[in-house]
Design a protein around this motif. Structure first.
Motif, PDB file in Angstrom:
ATOM      1  N   GLU A 232       0.821  -1.159  -0.038  1.00  0.00           N
ATOM      2  CA  GLU A 232      -0.054  -0.022   0.064  1.00  0.00           C
ATOM      3  C   GLU A 232       0.827   1.190   0.063  1.00  0.00           C
ATOM      4  OE1 GLU A 232      -2.921   0.508  -0.407  1.00  0.00           O
ATOM      5  OE2 GLU A 232      -4.030  -1.109  -0.007  1.00  0.00           O
ATOM      6  N   GLN A 233       1.935   1.310   0.879  1.00  0.00           N
ATOM      7  CA  GLN A 233       2.965   2.459   0.840  1.00  0.00           C
ATOM      8  C   GLN A 233       3.398   2.640  -0.420  1.00  0.00           C
ATOM      9  OE1 GLN A 233       3.341   4.705   3.564  1.00  0.00           O
ATOM     10  NE2 GLN A 233       4.448   5.829   1.804  1.00  0.00           N
ATOM     11  N   ALA A 234       3.932   1.690  -1.246  1.00  0.00           N
ATOM     12  CA  ALA A 234       4.527   1.816  -2.434  1.00  0.00           C
ATOM     13  C   ALA A 234       3.409   2.270  -3.619  1.00  0.00           C
ATOM     14  CB  ALA A 234       5.154   0.372  -2.954  1.00  0.00           C
ATOM     15  N   LYS A 235       2.209   1.709  -3.252  1.00  0.00           N
ATOM     16  CA  LYS A 235       1.200   2.148  -4.179  1.00  0.00           C
ATOM     17  C   LYS A 235       1.022   3.761  -4.070  1.00  0.00           C
ATOM     18  CE  LYS A 235      -3.867   1.974  -4.301  1.00  0.00           C
ATOM     19  NZ  LYS A 235      -5.023   1.427  -3.908  1.00  0.00           N
ATOM     20  N   ARG A 236       1.039   4.317  -2.808  1.00  0.00           N
ATOM     21  CA  ARG A 236       0.625   5.703  -2.619  1.00  0.00           C
ATOM     22  C   ARG A 236       1.690   6.570  -2.965  1.00  0.00           C
ATOM     23  NH1 ARG A 236      -1.536   3.613   2.342  1.00  0.00           N
ATOM     24  NH2 ARG A 236       0.524   3.984   3.512  1.00  0.00           N
ATOM     25  N   ASP A 237       3.177   5.924  -3.054  1.00  0.00           N
ATOM     26  CA  ASP A 237       4.140   6.561  -3.455  1.00  0.00           C
ATOM     27  C   ASP A 237       4.233   6.861  -4.977  1.00  0.00           C
ATOM     28  OD1 ASP A 237       5.218   7.088  -0.864  1.00  0.00           O
ATOM     29  OD2 ASP A 237       6.651   5.399  -0.859  1.00  0.00           O
TER      30      ASP A 237
ATOM     31  N   GLY B  35       1.681   6.924  -6.793  1.00  0.00           N
ATOM     32  CA  GLY B  35       0.473   7.738  -7.352  1.00  0.00           C
ATOM     33  C   GLY B  35       1.040   9.285  -7.062  1.00  0.00           C
ATOM     34  N   GLN B  36       1.631   9.256  -5.845  1.00  0.00           N
ATOM     35  CA  GLN B  36       1.956  10.861  -5.756  1.00  0.00           C
ATOM     36  C   GLN B  36       3.181  11.211  -6.752  1.00  0.00           C
ATOM     37  OE1 GLN B  36       1.013  13.022  -3.324  1.00  0.00           O
ATOM     38  NE2 GLN B  36       2.214  14.411  -4.799  1.00  0.00           N
ATOM     39  N   ARG B  37       4.074  10.339  -7.010  1.00  0.00           N
ATOM     40  CA  ARG B  37       5.040  10.493  -8.098  1.00  0.00           C
ATOM     41  C   ARG B  37       4.356  10.902  -9.455  1.00  0.00           C
ATOM     42  NH1 ARG B  37       8.808  13.682  -9.580  1.00  0.00           N
ATOM     43  NH2 ARG B  37      10.171  12.769 -11.506  1.00  0.00           N
ATOM     44  N   LEU B  38       3.477  10.163  -9.567  1.00  0.00           N
ATOM     45  CA  LEU B  38       2.553  10.437 -10.866  1.00  0.00           C
ATOM     46  C   LEU B  38       2.030  11.638 -10.992  1.00  0.00           C
ATOM     47  CD1 LEU B  38       1.711   9.073 -13.597  1.00  0.00           C
ATOM     48  CD2 LEU B  38      -0.459   8.142 -12.442  1.00  0.00           C
ATOM     49  N   ARG B  39       1.270  12.165  -9.903  1.00  0.00           N
ATOM     50  CA  ARG B  39       0.697  13.494  -9.819  1.00  0.00           C
ATOM     51  C   ARG B  39       1.736  14.439 -10.064  1.00  0.00           C
ATOM     52  NH1 ARG B  39      -2.445  10.420  -6.222  1.00  0.00           N
ATOM     53  NH2 ARG B  39      -1.140  11.093  -4.449  1.00  0.00           N
TER      54      ARG B  39
ATOM     55  N   VAL C 182       2.460   4.598 -15.034  1.00  0.00           N
ATOM     56  CA  VAL C 182       1.184   4.029 -15.182  1.00  0.00           C
ATOM     57  C   VAL C 182       0.879   2.506 -15.396  1.00  0.00           C
ATOM     58  CG1 VAL C 182      -0.820   4.439 -17.111  1.00  0.00           C
ATOM     59  CG2 VAL C 182       0.427   6.324 -16.309  1.00  0.00           C
ATOM     60  N   GLN C 183       2.087   1.955 -16.272  1.00  0.00           N
ATOM     61  CA  GLN C 183       2.032   0.511 -16.369  1.00  0.00           C
ATOM     62  C   GLN C 183       2.184  -0.218 -15.022  1.00  0.00           C
ATOM     63  OE1 GLN C 183       1.413  -1.131 -19.017  1.00  0.00           O
ATOM     64  NE2 GLN C 183       0.842   0.995 -20.183  1.00  0.00           N
ATOM     65  N   THR C 184       3.121   0.212 -14.284  1.00  0.00           N
ATOM     66  CA  THR C 184       3.388  -0.222 -12.795  1.00  0.00           C
ATOM     67  C   THR C 184       2.177  -0.456 -12.162  1.00  0.00           C
ATOM     68  OG1 THR C 184       5.618   0.561 -12.737  1.00  0.00           O
ATOM     69  CG2 THR C 184       4.714  -0.323 -10.636  1.00  0.00           C
ATOM     70  N   LEU C 185       1.349   0.743 -11.808  1.00  0.00           N
ATOM     71  CA  LEU C 185       0.170   0.757 -11.138  1.00  0.00           C
ATOM     72  C   LEU C 185      -1.019   0.053 -11.752  1.00  0.00           C
ATOM     73  CD1 LEU C 185       0.059   4.657 -10.269  1.00  0.00           C
ATOM     74  CD2 LEU C 185       0.429   2.781  -8.602  1.00  0.00           C
ATOM     75  N   LYS C 186      -0.949  -0.269 -13.172  1.00  0.00           N
ATOM     76  CA  LYS C 186      -1.880  -0.844 -13.809  1.00  0.00           C
ATOM     77  C   LYS C 186      -1.795  -2.392 -13.640  1.00  0.00           C
ATOM     78  CE  LYS C 186      -3.824  -1.389 -18.365  1.00  0.00           C
ATOM     79  NZ  LYS C 186      -3.783  -1.005 -19.756  1.00  0.00           N
ATOM     80  N   SER C 187      -0.475  -2.756 -13.701  1.00  0.00           N
ATOM     81  CA  SER C 187      -0.209  -4.360 -13.468  1.00  0.00           C
ATOM     82  C   SER C 187      -0.533  -4.711 -12.085  1.00  0.00           C
ATOM     83  CB  SER C 187       0.999  -4.609 -14.022  1.00  0.00           C
ATOM     84  OG  SER C 187       2.215  -4.235 -13.253  1.00  0.00           O
TER      85      SER C 187
END
Length: 398
Positions: free
Chosen positions: A288-293, A295-299, A328-333
């Protein structure tokens, strides 16, 4: 025949200066130079050039090294590196013979010199018999080498000689009593680009020497030979492979053309673990923490892209677009519907493991038969399911 074998047979010490080896090997010297290792010793005499008609005396007076013409007594100062003795690297030769014959490397020097060495063992298809390499040429020395090899092997053995120069009747009798057979290295391997390659009829020749049944190899085979090797034939070329997970999987799919084999099923057939037991999740790709990081970097990247577009920074803009695509690809997969983290299941892990093993098998096959490797790479589809799709059915012996 390569000049290397004749040079080994004609060298009483297996040591010579570079010019001397070049004279014996001619145009082959450059590609075979890796078989010669410099020593710290000087010869008592040597050739200084390929045109010399006789050897020069080599003298080291403690201050300088010079060569003296024994006919004219002319002296020439020479560099130490030019007159250093270079010995034959019998270990490297033995290793390449083993690789060419698909044997096992078991190098060992017998008798205090490198005139008799244990090369290794033949493959299991040839009873794993020990191989010895004898470069002696005089009868008494050959007989002594036969005794040493026989005592060391304590079983049947194969004695390699550099060439097919006839063995004396006395040496041949001793070899027969010791349970050995002799064959020239030149009859088993050929030299191409400085590497040893097995001759097509090498296995048949050894089988006949050992009194083994010689049968015509099937046109297409991928057959287990013992527990650790697999005999393969394709396009008239027969060779032995080490049995690996990849060759195991290939044998299964070759046995049933056009049938789909799931990666989990292939793994279970090899491990003995039922594939139903291999369906649990093995965790998420990111937490979850990596997912938030991410997402923040994408923004942050999106914001910077908007700012740079107005200032036309093309190089930086391209870098940011590439990073955005990766994020995007990392979060999508790693996520599914509603942004929930996706579980990595055994099927995906099995796909990666099985496909990697088969690709390693392709690489091993290519080293022996490029045509078979290309055929398999073209007809075997890899993925969650592995499938063999030949354009025409081949009669594989498996």
């Amino acid at each position: 025949m390569t000049r290397l074998w004749r040079a080994l047979e004609d060298s009483p010490t297996l040591r010579e200066v570079i010019v001397g080896w070049r004279r014996q090997l001619g145009t082959e010297f450059d590609v075979l130079r890796h078989f010669f290792i410099a020593t710290s010793s000087l010869p008592s005499s040597c050739y200084l050039s390929s045109r010399d008609r006789w050897r020069w005396l080599v003298i080291d007076d403690g201050h300088r090294i010079f060569a003296r013409d024994p006919k004219t007594f002319e002296d020439r100062c020479v560099q130490r590196s030019d007159v250093l003795l270079h010995r034959v690297d019998m270990r490297a030769i033995a290793r390449q013979i083993c690789e060419a014959m698909q044997g096992t490397d078991r190098f060992e020097t017998l008798g205090g010199t490198q005139h008799l060495t244990r090369v290794g063992n033949l493959p299991a298809s040839l009873n794993s018999l020990p191989m010895y390499f004898c470069t002696q040429r005089y009868e008494s020395d050959v007989v002594r080498s036969v005794h040493l090899a026989s005592s060391h092997a304590e079983q049947e053995f194969v004695l390699l000689t550099p060439t097919n120069r006839p063995m004396s009747p006395e040496a041949a009798r001793w070899l027969g009593r010791a349970g050995g057979v002799s064959i020239a290295a030149d009859e088993l391997v050929k030299v191409e680009d400085g590497r040893f390659l097995r001759r097509e009829d090498a296995v048949t020749k050894i089988q006949r020497l050992l009194g083994m049944e010689v049968s015509e190899s099937p046109a297409y085979q991928f057959q287990l030979c013992g527990e650790k090797h697999r005999l393969a034939s394709f396009a008239g070329n027969t060779f032995v492979l080490n049995e690996t997970p990849g060759t195991f999987y290939l044998a299964i799919v070759l046995a049933s053309p056009r049938q789909l084999h799931s990666a989990t099923r292939l793994e279970s057939m090899r491990s003995g673990i039922h594939e139903v037991a291999k369906s649990g999740a093995v965790g998420t790709q990111i937490d979850e923490q990596a997912k938030r990081d991410y997402g923040q970097r994408l923004r942050d990247v999106m914001t910077e892209i908007e700012e740079i577009q107005s200032s036309a920074g093309e190089i930086r803009l391209a870098e940011l677009h590439a990073e955005r695509e990766m994020l995007v690809q990392t979060l999508k997969s790693a996520t599914g519907l509603a942004g929930e983290l996706r579980e990595r299941v055994d099927a995906d892990r099995s796909r990666q493991s099985v496909c990697a093993a088969i690709r390693r098998a392709f690489k091993s096959i290519r080293a022996n038969n490029a045509e078979l490797a290309e055929y398999l790479e073209t007809t075997v589809n890899l993925g969650f399911d592995v499938q063999y799709l030949p354009p025409t059915d081949l009669d594989w012996r498996l």
